[in-house]
Design a protein around this motif. Structure first.
Motif, PDB file in Angstrom:
ATOM      1  N   ARG A  19      -1.116  -2.986 -11.334  1.00  0.00           N
ATOM      2  CA  ARG A  19      -1.088  -2.545 -10.100  1.00  0.00           C
ATOM      3  C   ARG A  19      -0.146  -1.239  -9.744  1.00  0.00           C
ATOM      4  N   CYS A  53       1.692   8.043 -15.635  1.00  0.00           N
ATOM      5  CA  CYS A  53       1.331   7.678 -14.265  1.00  0.00           C
ATOM      6  C   CYS A  53       2.484   8.520 -13.488  1.00  0.00           C
ATOM      7  N   ASP A  63       0.885  -1.171   0.125  1.00  0.00           N
ATOM      8  CA  ASP A  63      -0.068  -0.043   0.158  1.00  0.00           C
ATOM      9  C   ASP A  63       0.906   1.319   0.156  1.00  0.00           C
ATOM     10  N   ARG A  78      -1.541  11.794  -4.847  1.00  0.00           N
ATOM     11  CA  ARG A  78      -2.169  11.791  -3.535  1.00  0.00           C
ATOM     12  C   ARG A  78      -0.966  12.101  -2.239  1.00  0.00           C
ATOM     13  N   THR A  94       0.546   6.488  -9.530  1.00  0.00           N
ATOM     14  CA  THR A  94      -0.313   7.541  -9.529  1.00  0.00           C
ATOM     15  C   THR A  94      -0.529   7.941  -8.110  1.00  0.00           C
ATOM     16  N   LEU A  95      -0.807   7.127  -7.239  1.00  0.00           N
ATOM     17  CA  LEU A  95      -1.150   7.397  -5.877  1.00  0.00           C
ATOM     18  C   LEU A  95       0.213   8.441  -5.085  1.00  0.00           C
ATOM     19  N   TYR A 137       0.740   1.115 -11.903  1.00  0.00           N
ATOM     20  CA  TYR A 137       0.461   2.132 -12.564  1.00  0.00           C
ATOM     21  C   TYR A 137      -0.232   2.995 -11.508  1.00  0.00           C
ATOM     22  N   SER A 138      -1.137   2.307 -10.607  1.00  0.00           N
ATOM     23  CA  SER A 138      -1.914   2.986  -9.434  1.00  0.00           C
ATOM     24  C   SER A 138      -1.087   3.269  -8.459  1.00  0.00           C
ATOM     25  N   ILE A 139      -0.005   2.554  -8.142  1.00  0.00           N
ATOM     26  CA  ILE A 139       0.799   2.682  -7.101  1.00  0.00           C
ATOM     27  C   ILE A 139       1.706   4.045  -7.513  1.00  0.00           C
TER      28      ILE A 139
END
Length: 205
Positions: free
Chosen positions: A121, A156, A96, A132, A127-128, A123-125
């Protein structure tokens, strides 16, 4: 040897050599399947298909230019302890990234493991981490890093890429120019078409 590509801007991509342990080697060729054994005379093999959901046990790389990558638990266990050299960590697909909130100081590079080219996954990591957590340091793609993925990875927020050992460097450099214009805002903060058009209309008014 393989190559690390660093993206300084869409038109400025530079290549650096990587030592063993800092990239994933080229995979061995897959042997042809024994179809007679697979079919077992049934004709319909759907019942024999098994999904492969096994998670990687460890990162595919262990080292970078300034030493050894730490895992996320190893980094968090340091609890802000200062280091004598730049520190890099590697995030696995199941990690996470939000666990790094408040723990980004002192990180020179965050490597994101792409265990398989079809695993999104990473790509999402990335981006966060950018959108974020506001991480401004280097985010490096490691693992199954192929030419076809580079443009999307850059969108990303990934800005360095440890190419898999069988990837062609010159072709990889051109991958960042696959699309001359983009239509969505993304973590790379690249100007997108609608925003550019709006700016032109405001200037012309």
């Amino acid at each position: 040897m393989s190559t690390l590509l660093k993206l300084f801007s869409p038109g400025d991509v530079r290549a650096f050599p990587l030592p063993e342990g800092a990239f994933r080697p080229a995979p061995a060729a897959n042997p042809l399947p024994n179809m007679e054994l697979i079919n077992q005379g049934q004709g319909d093999v759907r019942s024999l298909i098994r999904p492969n959901v096994k998670q990687p046990e460890a990162p595919s790389v262990s080292a970078w230019e300034h030493g050894t990558f730490l895992t996320l638990p190893e980094w968090l266990a340091r609890d802000g302890a200062t280091a004598d050299a730049p520190v890099g960590i590697v995030l696995m697909p199941t990690d996470d990234p939000l666990a790094l909130a408040g723990h980004l100081d002192g990180l020179a590079v965050i490597a994101v493991e792409f265990a398989k080219f079809s695993d999104g996954r990473g790509y999402s990591i990335a981006t966060l981490l950018r959108s974020r957590l506001g991480y401004k340091g280097e985010i490096r793609a490691v693992g199954d890093v192929l030419i076809d993925q580079l443009f999307a990875m850059a969108r990303c927020g990934i800005d360095s890429f440890a190419l898999r050992g069988d990837q062609d460097v010159e072709t990889a450099k051109r991958a960042f120019e696959t699309f001359p214009a983009v239509y969505q805002c993304a973590a790379d903060e690249r100007d997108f078409v609608l925003a550019t058009q709006a700016n032109l209309e405001r200037e012309a008014a």
